[in-house]
Design a protein around this motif. Structure first.
Motif, PDB file in Angstrom:
ATOM      1  N   ARG A   1     -72.302  84.269  18.555  1.00  0.00           N
ATOM      2  CA  ARG A   1     -71.918  85.130  19.682  1.00  0.00           C
ATOM      3  C   ARG A   1     -73.138  85.492  20.531  1.00  0.00           C
ATOM      4  O   ARG A   1     -73.045  85.590  21.757  1.00  0.00           O
ATOM      5  N   LEU A   2     -74.294  85.673  19.863  1.00  0.00           N
ATOM      6  CA  LEU A   2     -75.517  85.985  20.609  1.00  0.00           C
ATOM      7  C   LEU A   2     -75.942  84.799  21.480  1.00  0.00           C
ATOM      8  O   LEU A   2     -76.434  84.976  22.593  1.00  0.00           O
ATOM      9  N   LEU A   3     -75.732  83.576  20.984  1.00  0.00           N
ATOM     10  CA  LEU A   3     -76.000  82.381  21.788  1.00  0.00           C
ATOM     11  C   LEU A   3     -75.152  82.373  23.059  1.00  0.00           C
ATOM     12  O   LEU A   3     -75.644  82.058  24.143  1.00  0.00           O
ATOM     13  N   ALA A   4     -73.878  82.718  22.913  1.00  0.00           N
ATOM     14  CA  ALA A   4     -72.977  82.738  24.063  1.00  0.00           C
ATOM     15  C   ALA A   4     -73.403  83.806  25.069  1.00  0.00           C
ATOM     16  O   ALA A   4     -73.448  83.557  26.287  1.00  0.00           O
ATOM     17  N   LEU A   5     -73.740  85.004  24.573  1.00  0.00           N
ATOM     18  CA  LEU A   5     -74.184  86.080  25.454  1.00  0.00           C
ATOM     19  C   LEU A   5     -75.454  85.687  26.185  1.00  0.00           C
ATOM     20  O   LEU A   5     -75.585  85.888  27.400  1.00  0.00           O
ATOM     21  N   HIS A   6     -76.405  85.106  25.452  1.00  0.00           N
ATOM     22  CA  HIS A   6     -77.688  84.764  26.058  1.00  0.00           C
ATOM     23  C   HIS A   6     -77.554  83.659  27.091  1.00  0.00           C
ATOM     24  O   HIS A   6     -78.314  83.606  28.063  1.00  0.00           O
ATOM     25  N   TYR A   7     -76.593  82.777  26.904  1.00  0.00           N
ATOM     26  CA  TYR A   7     -76.382  81.690  27.873  1.00  0.00           C
ATOM     27  C   TYR A   7     -76.011  82.258  29.243  1.00  0.00           C
ATOM     28  O   TYR A   7     -76.489  81.771  30.265  1.00  0.00           O
ATOM     29  N   VAL A   8     -75.191  83.301  29.247  1.00  0.00           N
ATOM     30  CA  VAL A   8     -74.743  83.868  30.531  1.00  0.00           C
ATOM     31  C   VAL A   8     -75.601  85.057  30.961  1.00  0.00           C
ATOM     32  O   VAL A   8     -75.566  85.453  32.129  1.00  0.00           O
ATOM     33  N   TYR A   9     -76.372  85.619  30.026  1.00  0.00           N
ATOM     34  CA  TYR A   9     -77.221  86.771  30.336  1.00  0.00           C
ATOM     35  C   TYR A   9     -78.558  86.593  29.604  1.00  0.00           C
ATOM     36  O   TYR A   9     -78.818  87.205  28.576  1.00  0.00           O
ATOM     37  N   PRO A  10     -79.429  85.709  30.132  1.00  0.00           N
ATOM     38  CA  PRO A  10     -80.671  85.339  29.428  1.00  0.00           C
ATOM     39  C   PRO A  10     -81.775  86.386  29.544  1.00  0.00           C
ATOM     40  O   PRO A  10     -82.812  86.171  30.173  1.00  0.00           O
TER      41      PRO A  10
END
Length: 294
Positions: free
Chosen positions: A9-18
């Motif tokens: 989930r952190l990967l997904a968040l970071h992809y859209v909010y780096p």
């Protein structure tokens, strides 16, 4: 390397909010496992991340769009290794930063990241043969002791540091100021390919992110954060090199500077650092001795 559901989930968040991990503190305080990541109301997102509503609306749309995106699988296809902050494999020394990277994206030999002794070598993009000659005295003892050389893949001193590590049979880490789908400077394409196969490329930016002026100063804190000590070769008095030194000083790292001829403007940086208390260095053994006793 096994990633948990929280990591995913952190990967997904970071992809859209780096953003760095400290920027996500409000969200993780409310939802440590990010269970509700894809179900937040926009006003909650804005409040937790302290961002404007307009940005929160865009972020919410992006999160919902990527809820089912198999990021881990996509990265594996590109031979990109990811270590989110929440994973046990995340380097402990980076957690000491005020703004640690949320995710590390890497290509190459991951075992290099676990080396006990990492030494940063940095300097000017305009570095001369003097730096190359100095590194022939500094790098071999470090390599013989198993030290990994860390630098930033920039022109000049960084390039010389990576090439010197390879030439003398050592390992090296290049910390990038952009995502792995891009390369800067382009002249280092061959070197970057070599590092991605036998050494390590590392960045905090998702693969799609292009280089920008602000990304390189951010990169510098990772170079010093990973390293036990920092060695400065040729450098002007005011330069990006000095921002890395500032980060290193904040975290109590040993600073070494290569003394230079007073006739060269590229000696102003290291000579000034020596005046301010940095240790002059002419042999890698000096950095090794300091590491053994600290």
């Amino acid at each position: 390397m096994k990633l948990t559901d929280v990591d995913e989930r952190l990967l997904a968040l970071h992809y859209v909010y780096p953003a760095p991990f400290n920027k996500l503190a409000g969200m993780l305080k409310m939802d440590p496992d990010l269970h509700h990541l894809f179900n937040y109301r926009t006003d909650n997102l804005a409040r937790m991340l302290q961002i404007p509503m307009s940005k929160a609306i865009q972020l919410n749309e992006q999160l919902k769009r990527h809820e089912q995106t198999p990021f881990t699988l996509l990265y594996q296809r590109e031979k990109i290794i990811t270590i989110p902050y929440t994973n046990p494999a995340y380097p402990e020394q980076l957690k000491w930063l005020v703004d640690p990277p949320t995710v590390l994206y890497m290509k190459g030999d991951l075992t290099i990241l676990n080396a006990l002794l990492k030494v940063a070598i940095i300097g000017s993009r305009k570095a001369t043969e003097y730096t190359k000659n100095a590194l022939s005295f500094i790098v071999p003892p470090l390599v013989d002791c198993g030290a990994v050389i860390v630098s930033g893949l920039a022109k000049g001193a960084d390039t010389m540091a990576h090439e010197s590590a390879i030439h003398f049979g050592g390992k090296t880490i290049a910390v990038l100021g952009h995502g792995l789908f891009h390369l800067y400077p382009y002249e280092n394409k061959g070197l970057a390919e070599k590092l991605s196969e036998h050494h390590l490329l590392l960045t905090e930016y998702p693969p799609y992110m292009r280089p920008a002026k602000w990304t390189f100063p951010m990169r510098n804190r990772i170079i010093s954060g990973l390293s036990k000590s920092v060695i400065i070769t040729e450098s002007e008095e005011k330069s990006g090199t000095m921002s890395t030194v500032d980060h290193a000083l904040e975290h109590g790292k040993a600073i070494y500077a290569v003394p230079g001829p007073i006739t060269s403007t590229l000696s102003l940086g290291p000579n000034k650092l020596i005046e301010q208390g940095a240790k002059p260095i002419w042999s890698g053994f000096q950095a090794i001795e300091n590491s053994l006793f600290h």
